[in-house]
Design a protein around this motif. Structure first.
Motif, short mmCIF file in Angstrom:
data_model
loop_
_atom_site.label_atom_id
_atom_site.label_comp_id
_atom_site.label_asym_id
_atom_site.label_seq_id
_atom_site.Cartn_x
_atom_site.Cartn_y
_atom_site.Cartn_z
N LEU A 39 0.93 -1.40 -0.06
CA LEU A 39 0.18 -0.12 -0.11
C LEU A 39 0.83 1.24 -0.10
O LEU A 39 0.54 2.19 -0.83
CB LEU A 39 -0.90 0.12 1.19
N LEU A 40 1.83 1.24 0.91
CA LEU A 40 2.93 2.51 0.91
C LEU A 40 3.52 2.64 -0.35
O LEU A 40 3.69 3.77 -1.11
CB LEU A 40 3.66 2.32 1.99
N GLY A 41 3.96 1.46 -0.88
CA GLY A 41 4.75 1.64 -2.34
C GLY A 41 3.79 2.17 -3.30
O GLY A 41 4.30 2.90 -4.22
N LEU A 42 2.50 1.77 -3.32
CA LEU A 42 1.54 2.17 -4.63
C LEU A 42 1.29 3.81 -4.08
O LEU A 42 1.03 4.44 -5.26
CB LEU A 42 0.16 1.53 -4.49
N GLY A 43 1.49 4.14 -2.86
CA GLY A 43 1.13 5.72 -2.61
C GLY A 43 2.30 6.56 -3.06
O GLY A 43 1.75 7.71 -3.38
N ARG A 44 3.31 5.75 -3.27
CA ARG A 44 4.48 6.73 -3.54
C ARG A 44 5.21 6.66 -4.92
O ARG A 44 5.99 7.09 -5.14
CB ARG A 44 5.70 6.67 -2.40
N MET A 45 4.30 5.83 -5.70
CA MET A 45 4.94 5.53 -6.87
C MET A 45 5.00 6.50 -7.83
O MET A 45 4.19 7.45 -7.87
CB MET A 45 3.74 4.24 -7.44
N ASP A 46 6.09 6.52 -8.77
CA ASP A 46 6.28 7.61 -9.84
C ASP A 46 5.50 6.92 -10.90
O ASP A 46 6.15 6.22 -11.77
CB ASP A 46 7.68 7.84 -9.93
N VAL A 47 4.34 7.61 -11.25
CA VAL A 47 3.55 7.15 -12.46
C VAL A 47 4.21 7.47 -13.89
O VAL A 47 3.93 6.79 -14.53
CB VAL A 47 2.23 7.76 -12.51
N ASP A 48 5.44 8.28 -13.54
CA ASP A 48 6.03 8.74 -15.09
C ASP A 48 7.18 7.79 -15.23
O ASP A 48 8.06 7.75 -16.32
CB ASP A 48 6.43 9.98 -14.95
N ALA A 121 -3.61 9.62 -17.64
CA ALA A 121 -4.62 9.21 -16.78
C ALA A 121 -4.20 8.34 -15.77
O ALA A 121 -5.03 8.05 -14.83
CB ALA A 121 -5.67 8.06 -17.75
N ARG A 122 -2.67 8.17 -15.61
CA ARG A 122 -2.26 7.19 -14.50
C ARG A 122 -2.31 7.81 -13.19
O ARG A 122 -2.71 7.06 -12.18
CB ARG A 122 -0.74 7.00 -14.64
N PRO A 123 -2.30 9.03 -12.98
CA PRO A 123 -2.48 9.46 -11.82
C PRO A 123 -3.75 9.35 -10.90
O PRO A 123 -3.91 8.94 -9.93
CB PRO A 123 -1.99 11.08 -11.54
N ALA A 124 -4.82 9.72 -11.62
CA ALA A 124 -6.15 9.46 -11.16
C ALA A 124 -6.50 8.07 -10.92
O ALA A 124 -7.18 7.64 -9.76
CB ALA A 124 -7.27 10.18 -12.09
N ALA A 125 -6.15 7.28 -11.99
CA ALA A 125 -6.40 5.77 -11.79
C ALA A 125 -5.58 5.34 -10.40
O ALA A 125 -6.07 4.18 -9.92
CB ALA A 125 -5.76 5.06 -13.24
N THR A 126 -4.18 5.73 -10.51
CA THR A 126 -3.53 5.20 -9.26
C THR A 126 -4.15 5.50 -7.94
O THR A 126 -4.19 4.67 -6.83
CB THR A 126 -2.00 5.76 -9.30
N LEU A 127 -4.69 6.64 -7.94
CA LEU A 127 -5.16 7.32 -6.56
C LEU A 127 -6.45 6.27 -6.36
O LEU A 127 -6.75 5.71 -5.28
CB LEU A 127 -5.60 8.66 -6.62
N ALA A 128 -7.34 6.01 -7.11
CA ALA A 128 -8.59 5.26 -6.88
C ALA A 128 -8.20 3.79 -6.60
O ALA A 128 -8.63 3.17 -5.70
CB ALA A 128 -9.33 5.29 -8.47
N LEU A 129 -7.00 3.18 -7.18
CA LEU A 129 -6.56 1.96 -6.74
C LEU A 129 -6.20 1.94 -5.31
O LEU A 129 -6.27 0.89 -4.70
CB LEU A 129 -5.64 1.37 -7.85
#
Length: 245
Positions: A39-48, A121-129
């Motif tokens: 969960l922490l890793g997903l929250g700090r992920m660099d989507v770029d 679209a990655r930032p919004a989709a990442t936050l939802a996940l």
């Protein structure tokens, strides 16, 4: 959800007077660690960063695979043992297991959707996940607490420690080697030193030497040097940084 101070205070009295065989303790430490870290890793992920993005999405899928396998193991072995001697005692948690199966499928769909997104679209989709996974983790933490208290009460009332050890050993024997290495990676580093020694000394006595060496190699990068030194000494093995003997 409301925090129940009485429930928290009652935990100090929930343990048996003498230590009992607890099939949940170690694997739940592994699951809590894997869930929280993912969960922490997903929250700090660099989507770029495409590599980090792919690795993090794969990590979530690995967690979901382990959660799904864990449900099946508990249903097949632990719940079966409970029902054999106290019919209906696993019914509530078994219902939650069905809900978890559905949640795991929904999360996997969320990962696949995220991986298919265009970069903007990655930032919004990442936050939802991330929020979806956070709720799954929160529910699982409560779920595991119920198993460690209510289910253990049933198991301890109905079985001797030797019988519980037999159920546990049969469960462990059913786990494929690849899954066992994932479990070891998340279980051993988050055990207490005494728990590590107990688990790995048993493996030292009963498993082939290459199996123990593979597990030690898997967990060493995730232990501090003092933790590694304590473990090697407790197993009677030489302390050689970076090497496993």
């Amino acid at each position: 959800m409301k925090i129940d101070a009485r429930e928290i205070a009652a935990l100090t009295q929930a343990q048996p007077a003498a230590p009992r065989m607890d099939m949940y303790a170690s694997i739940h430490k592994a699951l809590r660690a894997f869930m929280a870290d993912t969960l922490l890793g997903l929250g700090r992920m660099d989507v770029d960063d495409d590599l980090e993005f792919a690795q993090t999405c794969d990590r979530v899928m690995q967690l979901l695979d382990l959660c799904r396998a864990h449900l099946h193991h508990e249903n097949q072995f632990v719940h079966a043992a409970m029902e054999a001697r106290q019919p209906g005692s696993s019914q509530n948690i078994a219902g939650e297991h069905l809900e978890h199966e559905q949640a795991i499928m929904a999360l996997a769909d969320g990962v696949n959707h995220l991986m298919a997104c265009a970069k903007p679209a990655r930032p919004a989709a990442t936050l939802a996940l991330y929020r979806q996974l956070a709720l799954f983790v929160a529910h699982n933490f409560e779920h595991m607490h119920e198993e460690e208290t209510a289910h253990n009460r049933v198991l301890w009332q109905c079985y001797t420690d030797a019988e519980l050890a037999g159920v546990h050993d049969a469960l462990v024997a059913s786990i494929p080697p690849q899954e066992m290495m994932v479990v070891a990676r998340w279980m051993v580093p988050y055990m207490s030193p005494a728990e590590r020694t107990a688990m790995l000394s048993d493996m030292q006595q009963h498993a082939p030497a290459p199996v123990l060496a593979a597990v030690l190699a898997q967990v060493q990068p995730h232990l501090t040097q003092p933790e590694w030194t304590k473990l090697m000494r407790s197993l009677g093995l030489p302390v050689v940084p970076g090497l496993v003997h």
